[in-house]
Design a protein around this motif. Structure first.
Motif, PDB file in Angstrom:
ATOM      1  N   GLY A   9     -27.256 -19.982  -3.434  1.00  0.00           N
ATOM      2  CA  GLY A   9     -27.689 -18.986  -2.339  1.00  0.00           C
ATOM      3  C   GLY A   9     -28.361 -19.389  -1.278  1.00  0.00           C
ATOM      4  N   TRP A  36     -18.560 -13.010 -11.645  1.00  0.00           N
ATOM      5  CA  TRP A  36     -19.637 -12.985 -10.625  1.00  0.00           C
ATOM      6  C   TRP A  36     -19.678 -11.450 -10.466  1.00  0.00           C
ATOM      7  N   TYR A  37     -21.066 -10.996 -10.404  1.00  0.00           N
ATOM      8  CA  TYR A  37     -21.458  -9.637 -10.040  1.00  0.00           C
ATOM      9  C   TYR A  37     -22.481  -9.864  -8.856  1.00  0.00           C
ATOM     10  N   ARG A  38     -22.630  -8.703  -8.263  1.00  0.00           N
ATOM     11  CA  ARG A  38     -23.843  -8.636  -7.121  1.00  0.00           C
ATOM     12  C   ARG A  38     -24.320  -7.357  -7.105  1.00  0.00           C
ATOM     13  N   ARG A  45     -24.850  -2.582  -9.589  1.00  0.00           N
ATOM     14  CA  ARG A  45     -24.192  -4.074  -9.729  1.00  0.00           C
ATOM     15  C   ARG A  45     -22.703  -3.858  -9.777  1.00  0.00           C
ATOM     16  N   ASP A  89     -22.041  -8.491   2.586  1.00  0.00           N
ATOM     17  CA  ASP A  89     -22.002  -9.265   1.151  1.00  0.00           C
ATOM     18  C   ASP A  89     -23.479  -9.734   0.776  1.00  0.00           C
ATOM     19  N   ALA A  91     -26.651  -9.865  -0.988  1.00  0.00           N
ATOM     20  CA  ALA A  91     -26.891  -9.080  -2.417  1.00  0.00           C
ATOM     21  C   ALA A  91     -27.395 -10.372  -3.005  1.00  0.00           C
ATOM     22  N   TYR A  93     -26.650 -12.272  -6.327  1.00  0.00           N
ATOM     23  CA  TYR A  93     -25.275 -12.601  -7.162  1.00  0.00           C
ATOM     24  C   TYR A  93     -25.735 -13.037  -8.514  1.00  0.00           C
ATOM     25  N   TYR A  94     -24.930 -12.655  -9.668  1.00  0.00           N
ATOM     26  CA  TYR A  94     -25.281 -12.971 -10.726  1.00  0.00           C
ATOM     27  C   TYR A  94     -24.026 -13.490 -11.568  1.00  0.00           C
ATOM     28  N   GLY A 108     -29.804 -14.794 -11.295  1.00  0.00           N
ATOM     29  CA  GLY A 108     -29.231 -14.398  -9.921  1.00  0.00           C
ATOM     30  C   GLY A 108     -29.732 -15.596  -9.081  1.00  0.00           C
TER      31      GLY A 108
END
Length: 115
Positions: A9, A36-38, A45, A89, A91, A93-94, A108
């Motif tokens: 990131g 991937w989630y954000r 989320r 975009d 955020a 990110y996880y 994250g």
């Protein structure tokens, strides 16, 4: 249990690219899906991209054609290539790996898209 560690990131200008990595501390078995989630300013989320149990990939509509999820099983790593980045975009990110018994999350990595 395995640990997931995200990296890659940072701050990028609109239109730029980043590649996120998620490395597992050891091989994870009985995987149902991984992705991937954000979580952005709205604190919700959302799923960004995922490898399904059947091995196919799915993306949220807002990133289709711009983001690509990939993986290297030998390295226990999943990636998210993000191109043509937009301000929305931005955020945290996880990375997520869901197994039959355990749902793994990383801590994250922050992506900020700004000029």
């Amino acid at each position: 249990q395995a640990q997931l560690v995200e990296s890659g990131g940072g701050l990028v200008q609109p239109g730029g690219s980043l590649r996120l990595s998620c490395a597992a501390s050891r091989r994870i078995i009985s995987i149902v899906d991984m992705g991937w989630y954000r979580q952005g300013r709205d604190n919700q989320r959302e799923l960004v991209a995922i490898f399904t149990s059947g091995g196919s990939t799915k993306y949220v509509d807002s990133v289709k054609g711009r983001f690509t999820i990939s993986r290297d099983n030998a390295k226990n790593t999943v990636y998210l290539q993000m191109n043509s980045l937009k301000a929305e975009d931005t955020a945290v990110y996880y990375c997520n790996v869901r197994t039959v018994g355990v749902n793994y999350w990383g801590k994250g990595t922050l992506v900020t898209v700004s000029s």
